[in-house]
Design a protein around this motif. Structure first.
Motif, short mmCIF file in Angstrom:
data_model
loop_
_atom_site.label_atom_id
_atom_site.label_comp_id
_atom_site.label_asym_id
_atom_site.label_seq_id
_atom_site.Cartn_x
_atom_site.Cartn_y
_atom_site.Cartn_z
N VAL A 1 0.82 -1.20 0.00
CA VAL A 1 0.00 0.00 0.00
C VAL A 1 0.86 1.25 0.00
O VAL A 1 0.62 2.19 -0.78
CB VAL A 1 -0.96 0.00 1.22
N ARG B 1 0.91 4.05 -2.94
CA ARG B 1 0.48 5.40 -2.61
C ARG B 1 1.56 6.43 -2.97
O ARG B 1 1.26 7.49 -3.53
CB ARG B 1 0.15 5.48 -1.11
N GLU C 1 -8.87 6.62 -1.10
CA GLU C 1 -8.68 5.26 -0.62
C GLU C 1 -9.70 4.34 -1.28
O GLU C 1 -10.41 4.73 -2.20
CB GLU C 1 -8.79 5.21 0.91
N ASP C 2 -9.77 3.08 -0.83
CA ASP C 2 -10.76 2.16 -1.35
C ASP C 2 -12.15 2.73 -1.16
O ASP C 2 -12.44 3.37 -0.15
CB ASP C 2 -10.64 0.79 -0.66
N GLY D 1 -9.67 8.16 4.70
CA GLY D 1 -10.93 7.74 4.12
C GLY D 1 -12.13 8.19 4.92
O GLY D 1 -13.23 8.31 4.41
N SER E 1 -10.83 -1.22 -4.93
CA SER E 1 -9.68 -1.40 -4.05
C SER E 1 -8.82 -0.14 -4.04
O SER E 1 -9.01 0.78 -4.85
CB SER E 1 -8.84 -2.59 -4.53
N ARG E 2 -7.87 -0.10 -3.13
CA ARG E 2 -6.98 1.04 -3.06
C ARG E 2 -6.18 1.22 -4.36
O ARG E 2 -6.06 2.32 -4.89
CB ARG E 2 -6.00 0.86 -1.90
N GLN F 1 -8.27 2.65 -7.09
CA GLN F 1 -8.56 4.06 -6.87
C GLN F 1 -7.33 4.92 -7.17
O GLN F 1 -7.46 6.01 -7.73
CB GLN F 1 -9.04 4.30 -5.44
N TYR F 2 -6.14 4.44 -6.81
CA TYR F 2 -4.92 5.18 -7.16
C TYR F 2 -4.79 5.30 -8.67
O TYR F 2 -4.41 6.37 -9.19
CB TYR F 2 -3.69 4.48 -6.58
#
Length: 348
Positions: free
Chosen positions: A4, A8, A194-195, A245, A316-317, A320-321
Protein backbone atom coordinates in the motif's frame (compact mmCIF):
# COMPACT_ATOMS: atom_id res chain seq x y z
CA UNK A 1 2.15 -8.89 0.77
CA UNK A 2 2.38 -5.28 1.88
CA UNK A 3 2.33 -2.83 -1.03
CA UNK A 4 0.00 0.00 0.00
CA UNK A 5 2.71 2.50 0.95
CA UNK A 6 4.69 1.97 -2.25
CA UNK A 7 1.60 2.28 -4.45
CA UNK A 8 0.48 5.40 -2.61
CA UNK A 9 3.88 7.05 -2.97
CA UNK A 10 4.07 6.16 -6.66
CA UNK A 11 0.68 7.75 -7.21
CA UNK A 12 1.62 10.84 -5.21
CA UNK A 13 4.92 11.37 -7.04
CA UNK A 14 3.23 10.91 -10.42
CA UNK A 15 0.67 13.57 -9.53
CA UNK A 16 3.55 15.81 -8.37
CA UNK A 17 5.21 15.25 -11.75
CA UNK A 18 2.06 16.32 -13.58
CA UNK A 19 1.85 19.42 -11.40
CA UNK A 20 5.48 20.31 -12.07
CA UNK A 21 4.99 19.88 -15.82
CA UNK A 22 2.10 22.33 -15.75
CA UNK A 23 4.18 24.87 -13.79
CA UNK A 24 7.18 24.41 -16.06
CA UNK A 25 5.17 25.68 -19.00
CA UNK A 26 4.32 28.82 -17.04
CA UNK A 27 7.96 29.72 -16.39
CA UNK A 28 9.97 28.43 -19.32
CA UNK A 29 10.94 31.39 -21.53
CA UNK A 30 13.73 31.00 -24.01
CA UNK A 31 17.14 31.64 -22.41
CA UNK A 32 18.83 34.90 -23.33
CA UNK A 33 22.61 35.39 -23.79
CA UNK A 34 22.79 37.02 -20.38
CA UNK A 35 21.37 33.85 -18.80
CA UNK A 36 24.26 31.76 -20.06
CA UNK A 37 27.18 34.19 -20.04
CA UNK A 38 26.41 36.56 -17.18
CA UNK A 39 25.21 36.16 -13.60
CA UNK A 40 22.22 33.94 -12.92
CA UNK A 41 18.91 35.73 -13.25
CA UNK A 42 15.84 34.86 -11.14
CA UNK A 43 14.31 33.15 -14.17
CA UNK A 44 17.38 30.99 -14.69
CA UNK A 45 17.48 30.06 -11.01
CA UNK A 46 13.82 29.10 -11.12
CA UNK A 47 14.38 26.98 -14.22
CA UNK A 48 17.35 25.24 -12.61
CA UNK A 49 15.31 24.55 -9.49
CA UNK A 50 12.55 22.98 -11.56
CA UNK A 51 15.11 20.83 -13.36
CA UNK A 52 16.47 19.53 -10.06
CA UNK A 53 12.95 18.86 -8.78
CA UNK A 54 12.11 17.03 -12.00
CA UNK A 55 15.18 14.81 -11.67
CA UNK A 56 14.26 14.02 -8.06
CA UNK A 57 10.69 13.11 -9.05
CA UNK A 58 11.80 10.88 -11.92
CA UNK A 59 14.29 9.14 -9.63
CA UNK A 60 11.57 8.59 -7.02
CA UNK A 61 9.17 7.26 -9.64
CA UNK A 62 11.74 4.74 -10.87
CA UNK A 63 12.48 3.67 -7.29
CA UNK A 64 8.88 2.95 -6.28
CA UNK A 65 8.02 1.44 -9.65
CA UNK A 66 10.94 -0.99 -9.28
CA UNK A 67 9.76 -1.94 -5.79
CA UNK A 68 6.19 -2.56 -6.96
CA UNK A 69 7.36 -4.73 -9.86
CA UNK A 70 9.51 -6.72 -7.45
CA UNK A 71 6.57 -7.17 -5.06
CA UNK A 72 4.33 -8.35 -7.91
CA UNK A 73 6.99 -10.76 -9.18
CA UNK A 74 7.51 -12.13 -5.67
CA UNK A 75 3.76 -12.61 -5.31
CA UNK A 76 3.55 -14.46 -8.62
CA UNK A 77 6.40 -16.77 -7.58
CA UNK A 78 4.71 -17.38 -4.23
CA UNK A 79 1.46 -18.36 -5.95
CA UNK A 80 3.42 -20.79 -8.09
CA UNK A 81 5.54 -22.38 -5.38
CA UNK A 82 3.23 -22.33 -2.34
CA UNK A 83 -0.25 -22.51 -3.86
CA UNK A 84 0.35 -24.52 -7.02
CA UNK A 85 -0.82 -21.82 -9.44
CA UNK A 86 1.47 -22.71 -12.34
CA UNK A 87 0.17 -19.95 -14.61
CA UNK A 88 0.65 -17.05 -12.17
CA UNK A 89 4.11 -16.05 -13.39
CA UNK A 90 3.05 -16.36 -17.03
CA UNK A 91 0.02 -14.14 -16.48
CA UNK A 92 2.14 -11.53 -14.73
CA UNK A 93 4.73 -11.44 -17.51
CA UNK A 94 2.02 -11.33 -20.18
CA UNK A 95 0.44 -8.31 -18.46
CA UNK A 96 3.80 -6.52 -18.41
CA UNK A 97 4.30 -7.38 -22.06
CA UNK A 98 0.86 -6.07 -23.02
CA UNK A 99 1.54 -2.87 -21.09
CA UNK A 100 4.87 -2.43 -22.88
CA UNK A 101 3.35 -3.05 -26.31
CA UNK A 102 0.00 -1.26 -25.95
CA UNK A 103 0.65 1.15 -23.08
CA UNK A 104 1.75 3.96 -25.37
CA UNK A 105 -1.21 3.55 -27.72
CA UNK A 106 -4.28 5.42 -26.38
CA UNK A 107 -6.61 3.67 -28.82
CA UNK A 108 -5.49 0.13 -27.98
CA UNK A 109 -8.27 -2.35 -27.28
CA UNK A 110 -7.68 -3.56 -23.73
CA UNK A 111 -10.96 -5.43 -23.26
CA UNK A 112 -10.87 -9.07 -24.33
CA UNK A 113 -14.08 -11.07 -24.67
CA UNK A 114 -14.04 -14.67 -23.50
CA UNK A 115 -15.42 -17.31 -25.85
CA UNK A 116 -15.79 -20.68 -24.20
CA UNK A 117 -14.85 -23.80 -26.13
CA UNK A 118 -15.73 -27.41 -25.56
CA UNK A 119 -12.19 -28.35 -24.58
CA UNK A 120 -12.21 -26.49 -21.28
CA UNK A 121 -10.44 -23.53 -22.84
CA UNK A 122 -11.36 -19.93 -23.53
CA UNK A 123 -10.32 -17.87 -26.53
CA UNK A 124 -10.12 -14.10 -26.17
CA UNK A 125 -10.98 -11.59 -28.87
CA UNK A 126 -7.32 -11.34 -29.87
CA UNK A 127 -7.08 -15.06 -30.55
CA UNK A 128 -5.13 -16.06 -27.43
CA UNK A 129 -6.16 -19.29 -25.74
CA UNK A 130 -6.00 -20.18 -22.07
CA UNK A 131 -7.89 -22.00 -19.29
CA UNK A 132 -11.33 -20.76 -18.30
CA UNK A 133 -11.20 -18.72 -15.12
CA UNK A 134 -13.65 -16.51 -13.26
CA UNK A 135 -17.28 -15.89 -14.04
CA UNK A 136 -16.86 -12.86 -16.27
CA UNK A 137 -17.27 -12.73 -20.02
CA UNK A 138 -14.58 -10.07 -20.46
CA UNK A 139 -11.06 -9.54 -19.18
CA UNK A 140 -8.47 -6.81 -19.66
CA UNK A 141 -4.96 -7.32 -20.94
CA UNK A 142 -3.61 -5.07 -18.17
CA UNK A 143 -4.92 -2.56 -15.64
CA UNK A 144 -8.53 -2.45 -14.44
CA UNK A 145 -11.68 -3.12 -16.41
CA UNK A 146 -13.35 0.07 -15.15
CA UNK A 147 -10.47 2.19 -16.53
CA UNK A 148 -10.19 0.53 -19.93
CA UNK A 149 -11.14 2.88 -22.80
CA UNK A 150 -14.15 0.67 -23.51
CA UNK A 151 -15.52 1.55 -20.04
CA UNK A 152 -14.03 4.96 -19.19
CA UNK A 153 -14.49 6.59 -22.57
CA UNK A 154 -12.08 7.69 -25.23
CA UNK A 155 -8.64 8.90 -24.20
CA UNK A 156 -7.95 12.62 -24.81
CA UNK A 157 -4.69 11.56 -26.47
CA UNK A 158 -6.40 9.46 -29.14
CA UNK A 159 -6.27 10.76 -32.73
CA UNK A 160 -10.05 11.23 -32.77
CA UNK A 161 -10.00 13.39 -29.62
CA UNK A 162 -7.05 15.47 -30.89
CA UNK A 163 -8.74 16.06 -34.25
CA UNK A 164 -11.93 17.12 -32.46
CA UNK A 165 -9.93 19.47 -30.22
CA UNK A 166 -8.25 21.01 -33.27
CA UNK A 167 -11.69 21.65 -34.78
CA UNK A 168 -12.96 23.12 -31.52
CA UNK A 169 -15.42 20.27 -30.99
CA UNK A 170 -16.01 17.68 -28.31
CA UNK A 171 -14.76 14.16 -28.94
CA UNK A 172 -18.07 12.91 -27.51
CA UNK A 173 -16.32 10.73 -25.01
CA UNK A 174 -18.09 12.17 -22.00
CA UNK A 175 -14.98 12.71 -19.89
CA UNK A 176 -12.29 13.53 -22.43
CA UNK A 177 -13.82 16.75 -23.72
CA UNK A 178 -13.72 20.18 -22.11
CA UNK A 179 -14.71 18.97 -18.64
CA UNK A 180 -12.30 16.67 -16.76
CA UNK A 181 -13.69 13.89 -14.55
CA UNK A 182 -13.97 14.55 -10.85
CA UNK A 183 -12.14 12.78 -8.03
CA UNK A 184 -14.69 14.00 -5.46
CA UNK A 185 -17.16 11.87 -3.56
CA UNK A 186 -20.66 12.15 -5.04
CA UNK A 187 -22.10 12.56 -1.52
CA UNK A 188 -19.71 14.65 0.63
CA UNK A 189 -17.81 16.36 -2.25
CA UNK A 190 -14.37 15.65 -0.78
CA UNK A 191 -11.53 13.82 -2.52
CA UNK A 192 -11.68 10.02 -2.54
CA UNK A 193 -8.14 8.73 -2.04
CA UNK A 194 -8.68 5.26 -0.62
CA UNK A 195 -10.76 2.16 -1.35
CA UNK A 196 -14.29 3.22 -2.16
CA UNK A 197 -17.47 2.44 -4.12
CA UNK A 198 -18.17 3.30 -7.75
CA UNK A 199 -21.12 3.35 -10.12
CA UNK A 200 -19.75 3.08 -13.60
CA UNK A 201 -16.31 4.69 -13.88
CA UNK A 202 -16.56 8.33 -12.81
CA UNK A 203 -19.19 8.30 -10.03
CA UNK A 204 -17.50 7.40 -6.76
CA UNK A 205 -18.35 7.46 -3.06
CA UNK A 206 -16.42 6.93 0.15
CA UNK A 207 -17.45 3.56 1.53
CA UNK A 208 -18.94 5.25 4.60
CA UNK A 209 -20.91 7.65 2.36
CA UNK A 210 -22.93 4.75 0.94
CA UNK A 211 -25.61 4.96 3.61
CA UNK A 212 -29.18 3.74 3.80
CA UNK A 213 -31.57 6.68 3.83
CA UNK A 214 -33.92 4.79 6.15
CA UNK A 215 -31.86 3.02 8.82
CA UNK A 216 -28.44 4.66 8.39
CA UNK A 217 -26.56 1.44 7.65
CA UNK A 218 -23.26 2.06 5.81
CA UNK A 219 -21.38 -0.05 3.28
CA UNK A 220 -17.97 0.37 4.93
CA UNK A 221 -16.76 -2.62 6.91
CA UNK A 222 -15.59 -1.47 10.37
CA UNK A 223 -11.93 -2.18 11.08
CA UNK A 224 -10.50 -1.98 14.62
CA UNK A 225 -8.13 1.00 14.85
CA UNK A 226 -4.47 0.12 15.19
CA UNK A 227 -1.70 2.38 16.45
CA UNK A 228 0.45 3.57 13.56
CA UNK A 229 4.17 4.24 13.79
CA UNK A 230 4.49 5.31 10.17
CA UNK A 231 6.25 8.52 9.30
CA UNK A 232 4.59 11.69 8.11
CA UNK A 233 5.38 10.72 4.52
CA UNK A 234 3.28 7.55 4.87
CA UNK A 235 0.34 9.61 6.09
CA UNK A 236 0.20 11.80 3.03
CA UNK A 237 -2.33 11.12 0.34
CA UNK A 238 -1.62 10.74 -3.38
CA UNK A 239 -2.00 14.49 -3.81
CA UNK A 240 0.61 15.23 -1.14
CA UNK A 241 -1.82 16.48 1.53
CA UNK A 242 -2.73 14.50 4.65
CA UNK A 243 -6.02 12.80 4.21
CA UNK A 244 -8.03 9.80 5.32
CA UNK A 245 -10.93 7.74 4.12
CA UNK A 246 -13.09 8.84 7.04
CA UNK A 247 -11.98 12.43 7.20
CA UNK A 248 -9.07 11.88 9.58
CA UNK A 249 -5.59 13.20 9.02
CA UNK A 250 -3.94 9.79 8.75
CA UNK A 251 -4.22 7.01 6.22
CA UNK A 252 -3.78 3.44 7.37
CA UNK A 253 -1.82 0.88 5.39
CA UNK A 254 -3.77 -2.00 6.95
CA UNK A 255 -5.77 -4.12 4.53
CA UNK A 256 -9.50 -3.46 4.77
CA UNK A 257 -12.33 -5.69 3.56
CA UNK A 258 -14.20 -4.42 0.49
CA UNK A 259 -17.38 -2.41 0.97
CA UNK A 260 -20.61 -4.41 1.26
CA UNK A 261 -21.98 -3.14 -2.05
CA UNK A 262 -24.29 -6.11 -2.58
CA UNK A 263 -26.35 -5.00 0.41
CA UNK A 264 -27.25 -1.61 -1.10
CA UNK A 265 -29.47 -0.36 -3.91
CA UNK A 266 -30.33 3.08 -5.26
CA UNK A 267 -33.22 4.92 -6.83
CA UNK A 268 -32.90 7.16 -9.87
CA UNK A 269 -34.15 10.69 -10.18
CA UNK A 270 -36.78 11.06 -12.90
CA UNK A 271 -38.57 8.42 -14.92
CA UNK A 272 -37.48 4.91 -13.94
CA UNK A 273 -39.37 3.23 -16.77
CA UNK A 274 -36.94 4.54 -19.40
CA UNK A 275 -33.28 4.55 -18.34
CA UNK A 276 -31.06 5.95 -21.10
CA UNK A 277 -27.99 6.09 -18.84
CA UNK A 278 -27.40 2.38 -18.62
CA UNK A 279 -28.46 -1.14 -19.41
CA UNK A 280 -30.56 -3.43 -17.28
CA UNK A 281 -29.33 -6.88 -16.39
CA UNK A 282 -31.57 -8.61 -13.90
CA UNK A 283 -32.20 -5.47 -11.85
CA UNK A 284 -28.60 -4.28 -12.09
CA UNK A 285 -27.90 -0.93 -13.73
CA UNK A 286 -24.67 -0.79 -15.72
CA UNK A 287 -23.95 2.83 -16.75
CA UNK A 288 -22.74 3.47 -20.27
CA UNK A 289 -19.22 4.95 -20.58
CA UNK A 290 -20.38 8.44 -21.52
CA UNK A 291 -23.25 8.92 -19.08
CA UNK A 292 -23.93 9.85 -15.47
CA UNK A 293 -26.66 8.21 -13.43
CA UNK A 294 -28.67 10.67 -11.33
CA UNK A 295 -28.81 8.78 -8.04
CA UNK A 296 -31.74 10.07 -6.00
CA UNK A 297 -31.46 7.99 -2.83
CA UNK A 298 -29.57 4.98 -1.46
CA UNK A 299 -31.14 2.16 0.55
CA UNK A 300 -30.04 -1.10 2.09
CA UNK A 301 -31.72 -4.24 0.76
CA UNK A 302 -33.91 -4.48 3.85
CA UNK A 303 -35.51 -1.05 3.30
CA UNK A 304 -35.32 -0.58 -0.47
CA UNK A 305 -38.54 0.35 -2.30
CA UNK A 306 -39.70 -1.54 -5.36
CA UNK A 307 -38.16 0.74 -8.01
CA UNK A 308 -34.50 0.52 -6.98
CA UNK A 309 -31.43 -0.81 -8.71
CA UNK A 310 -28.19 -2.55 -7.84
CA UNK A 311 -24.96 -1.66 -9.59
CA UNK A 312 -22.50 -0.42 -6.97
CA UNK A 313 -19.00 -1.91 -7.28
CA UNK A 314 -16.31 -2.09 -4.61
CA UNK A 315 -13.02 -0.39 -5.52
CA UNK A 316 -9.68 -1.40 -4.05
CA UNK A 317 -6.98 1.04 -3.06
CA UNK A 318 -4.83 0.20 -6.08
CA UNK A 319 -7.73 0.70 -8.48
CA UNK A 320 -8.56 4.06 -6.87
CA UNK A 321 -4.92 5.18 -7.16
CA UNK A 322 -5.04 4.27 -10.86
CA UNK A 323 -8.27 6.26 -11.19
CA UNK A 324 -6.69 9.32 -9.53
CA UNK A 325 -3.82 9.16 -12.01
CA UNK A 326 -6.35 8.92 -14.85
CA UNK A 327 -8.06 12.08 -13.59
CA UNK A 328 -4.75 13.92 -13.05
CA UNK A 329 -3.53 13.06 -16.56
CA UNK A 330 -6.74 14.31 -18.17
CA UNK A 331 -6.55 17.54 -16.18
CA UNK A 332 -2.94 18.06 -17.26
CA UNK A 333 -3.90 17.49 -20.88
CA UNK A 334 -6.69 20.07 -20.73
CA UNK A 335 -4.43 22.60 -18.99
CA UNK A 336 -1.63 22.22 -21.53
CA UNK A 337 -4.11 22.34 -24.39
CA UNK A 338 -5.48 25.66 -23.12
CA UNK A 339 -1.94 27.04 -22.99
CA UNK A 340 -1.30 25.90 -26.56
CA UNK A 341 1.43 23.47 -25.52
CA UNK A 342 -0.23 20.21 -26.64
CA UNK A 343 -0.14 19.72 -30.43
CA UNK A 344 -3.54 19.56 -32.08
CA UNK A 345 -2.30 17.50 -35.02
CA UNK A 346 -2.31 13.69 -34.59
CA UNK A 347 1.17 12.22 -34.60
CA UNK A 348 2.91 15.51 -33.78
Amino acid sequence: MSHVREARMLCRKTVDLFTLLSKTQEAAPAPSPSDTNGPLTPTTKQRMGMTQELLALVTGLAHYLKILIRIALTGALKLDREFGDRDSLTRFLESLHALAVEGGEPGANRMKVKVRTGAGQMVTSDGEMGPIGGGSDAVVSYGYRSLAPESSGESPFSPKAIEAAAAGQSSNDGKGGSTPPSDLCAACKTTVEEDCVRLGTYQRWHSHCIKCGTCGKIAAVPVPPKPSKSSSTDNEGPGGAPSGGSGSGKMSTARRPPAKVNEFRFSIAGDTQVIPAGTRRGGKLIPLPNTTVLVNAIYCTSHSPHETWSGFEAVSRLEQYAFLLNVALRRLFLLLKKKGVMPLIPGM
